[in-house]
Design a protein around this motif. Sequence first.
Motif, PDB file in Angstrom:
ATOM      1  N   TYR A  29       0.807  -1.211   0.000  1.00  0.00           N
ATOM      2  CA  TYR A  29       0.000   0.000   0.000  1.00  0.00           C
ATOM      3  C   TYR A  29       0.843   1.265   0.000  1.00  0.00           C
ATOM      4  N   TYR A  30       2.020   1.200   0.621  1.00  0.00           N
ATOM      5  CA  TYR A  30       2.771   2.417   0.877  1.00  0.00           C
ATOM      6  C   TYR A  30       4.039   2.579   0.059  1.00  0.00           C
ATOM      7  N   THR A  31       4.403   1.564  -0.724  1.00  0.00           N
ATOM      8  CA  THR A  31       5.676   1.652  -1.423  1.00  0.00           C
ATOM      9  C   THR A  31       5.521   1.372  -2.905  1.00  0.00           C
ATOM     10  N   LEU A  32       6.525   1.783  -3.660  1.00  0.00           N
ATOM     11  CA  LEU A  32       6.539   1.562  -5.102  1.00  0.00           C
ATOM     12  C   LEU A  32       7.541   0.492  -5.514  1.00  0.00           C
ATOM     13  N   CYS A  33       8.619   0.377  -4.790  1.00  0.00           N
ATOM     14  CA  CYS A  33       9.661  -0.606  -5.076  1.00  0.00           C
ATOM     15  C   CYS A  33       9.980  -1.377  -3.803  1.00  0.00           C
ATOM     16  N   ILE A  34      10.366  -2.614  -3.973  1.00  0.00           N
ATOM     17  CA  ILE A  34      10.863  -3.402  -2.854  1.00  0.00           C
ATOM     18  C   ILE A  34      11.928  -4.326  -3.403  1.00  0.00           C
ATOM     19  N   GLY A  35      12.977  -4.523  -2.632  1.00  0.00           N
ATOM     20  CA  GLY A  35      14.045  -5.346  -3.173  1.00  0.00           C
ATOM     21  C   GLY A  35      15.065  -5.761  -2.147  1.00  0.00           C
ATOM     22  N   TRP A  36      16.104  -6.378  -2.656  1.00  0.00           N
ATOM     23  CA  TRP A  36      17.205  -6.892  -1.850  1.00  0.00           C
ATOM     24  C   TRP A  36      18.486  -6.144  -2.184  1.00  0.00           C
ATOM     25  N   PHE A  37      19.208  -5.813  -1.162  1.00  0.00           N
ATOM     26  CA  PHE A  37      20.495  -5.148  -1.262  1.00  0.00           C
ATOM     27  C   PHE A  37      21.486  -5.934  -0.421  1.00  0.00           C
ATOM     28  N   ARG A  38      22.753  -5.738  -0.673  1.00  0.00           N
ATOM     29  CA  ARG A  38      23.753  -6.424   0.133  1.00  0.00           C
ATOM     30  C   ARG A  38      24.960  -5.531   0.348  1.00  0.00           C
ATOM     31  N   GLN A  39      25.657  -5.834   1.432  1.00  0.00           N
ATOM     32  CA  GLN A  39      26.859  -5.087   1.754  1.00  0.00           C
ATOM     33  C   GLN A  39      27.890  -6.037   2.326  1.00  0.00           C
ATOM     34  N   GLU A  46      24.965  -2.387  -2.202  1.00  0.00           N
ATOM     35  CA  GLU A  46      24.612  -2.445  -3.615  1.00  0.00           C
ATOM     36  C   GLU A  46      23.280  -3.148  -3.821  1.00  0.00           C
ATOM     37  N   GLY A  47      22.617  -2.816  -4.898  1.00  0.00           N
ATOM     38  CA  GLY A  47      21.369  -3.481  -5.237  1.00  0.00           C
ATOM     39  C   GLY A  47      21.633  -4.868  -5.767  1.00  0.00           C
ATOM     40  N   VAL A  48      20.783  -5.800  -5.387  1.00  0.00           N
ATOM     41  CA  VAL A  48      20.874  -7.177  -5.854  1.00  0.00           C
ATOM     42  C   VAL A  48      19.715  -7.470  -6.794  1.00  0.00           C
ATOM     43  N   ALA A  49      18.500  -7.246  -6.329  1.00  0.00           N
ATOM     44  CA  ALA A  49      17.312  -7.503  -7.133  1.00  0.00           C
ATOM     45  C   ALA A  49      16.178  -6.650  -6.590  1.00  0.00           C
ATOM     46  N   VAL A  50      15.432  -6.069  -7.503  1.00  0.00           N
ATOM     47  CA  VAL A  50      14.361  -5.156  -7.118  1.00  0.00           C
ATOM     48  C   VAL A  50      13.144  -5.412  -7.983  1.00  0.00           C
ATOM     49  N   TYR A  94      22.641  -9.197   3.817  1.00  0.00           N
ATOM     50  CA  TYR A  94      21.580  -8.935   2.849  1.00  0.00           C
ATOM     51  C   TYR A  94      20.441  -8.183   3.533  1.00  0.00           C
ATOM     52  N   TYR A  95      20.014  -7.107   2.894  1.00  0.00           N
ATOM     53  CA  TYR A  95      18.970  -6.262   3.436  1.00  0.00           C
ATOM     54  C   TYR A  95      17.765  -6.247   2.510  1.00  0.00           C
ATOM     55  N   CYS A  96      16.605  -6.249   3.120  1.00  0.00           N
ATOM     56  CA  CYS A  96      15.366  -6.010   2.405  1.00  0.00           C
ATOM     57  C   CYS A  96      15.022  -4.537   2.599  1.00  0.00           C
ATOM     58  N   ALA A  97      14.631  -3.885   1.528  1.00  0.00           N
ATOM     59  CA  ALA A  97      14.293  -2.465   1.623  1.00  0.00           C
ATOM     60  C   ALA A  97      13.121  -2.147   0.714  1.00  0.00           C
ATOM     61  N   ALA A  98      12.373  -1.141   1.114  1.00  0.00           N
ATOM     62  CA  ALA A  98      11.228  -0.701   0.323  1.00  0.00           C
ATOM     63  C   ALA A  98      11.288   0.814   0.165  1.00  0.00           C
ATOM     64  N   SER A  99      10.724   1.275  -0.936  1.00  0.00           N
ATOM     65  CA  SER A  99      10.791   2.709  -1.225  1.00  0.00           C
ATOM     66  C   SER A  99       9.426   3.235  -1.643  1.00  0.00           C
ATOM     67  N   SER A 100       9.087   4.389  -1.114  1.00  0.00           N
ATOM     68  CA  SER A 100       7.859   5.069  -1.507  1.00  0.00           C
ATOM     69  C   SER A 100       8.143   6.146  -2.553  1.00  0.00           C
ATOM     70  N   ALA A 105      14.064   1.792  -8.041  1.00  0.00           N
ATOM     71  CA  ALA A 105      14.836   0.776  -8.765  1.00  0.00           C
ATOM     72  C   ALA A 105      16.024   0.367  -7.894  1.00  0.00           C
ATOM     73  N   ASP A 106      17.262   0.483  -8.419  1.00  0.00           N
ATOM     74  CA  ASP A 106      18.416   0.010  -7.665  1.00  0.00           C
ATOM     75  C   ASP A 106      19.133   1.125  -6.918  1.00  0.00           C
ATOM     76  N   ARG A 107      18.528   2.292  -6.809  1.00  0.00           N
ATOM     77  CA  ARG A 107      19.175   3.427  -6.152  1.00  0.00           C
ATOM     78  C   ARG A 107      19.038   3.309  -4.645  1.00  0.00           C
ATOM     79  N   VAL A 108      20.109   2.930  -4.005  1.00  0.00           N
ATOM     80  CA  VAL A 108      20.094   2.668  -2.564  1.00  0.00           C
ATOM     81  C   VAL A 108      19.545   3.855  -1.792  1.00  0.00           C
ATOM     82  N   TYR A 109      19.941   5.073  -2.199  1.00  0.00           N
ATOM     83  CA  TYR A 109      19.589   6.276  -1.451  1.00  0.00           C
ATOM     84  C   TYR A 109      18.107   6.620  -1.559  1.00  0.00           C
TER      85      TYR A 109
END
Length: 124
Positions: A29-39, A46-50, A94-100, A105-109
């Motif tokens: 409901y609240y986000t446009l992208c969700i994906g996996w990042f790793r460090q 860095e982005g892994v898959a979104v 590995y981190y899960c992250a979501a963006s509103s 896409a793969d832009r971590v920030y």
Amino acid sequence: QVQPVESGGGSVQAGGSLRLSCAASGYTYYTLCIGWFRQAPGKEREGVAVMATAGGILYYADSVKGRFTISQDNAKNTLYLQMNSLKSEDTAMYYCAASSRTNCADRVYEYNFWGQGTQVTVSS
């Protein structure tokens, strides 16, 4: 507020598989992208898959194409990352992250909701 919670990390030998899960109540409901990042230690995150929360793959890192698969189960508010043919260089937190935000896409920030991470260690 979306709070991702990752699970499924662990230690595996090279060539093995792991499946990561990310439970994130309300993200559809609240986000446009969700994906996996790793460090990895000493490296930038860095982005892994979104994917778009409405469906559709937005990004795979070149290093994981053909080996990792991202998917989601909207009914369970859960995101997955199936990782096959793991290599030692996949070792990372590995981190899960979501963006509103619209240009995620793969832009971590651009990601404003982050989980605590789950460690993946691949031994050769």
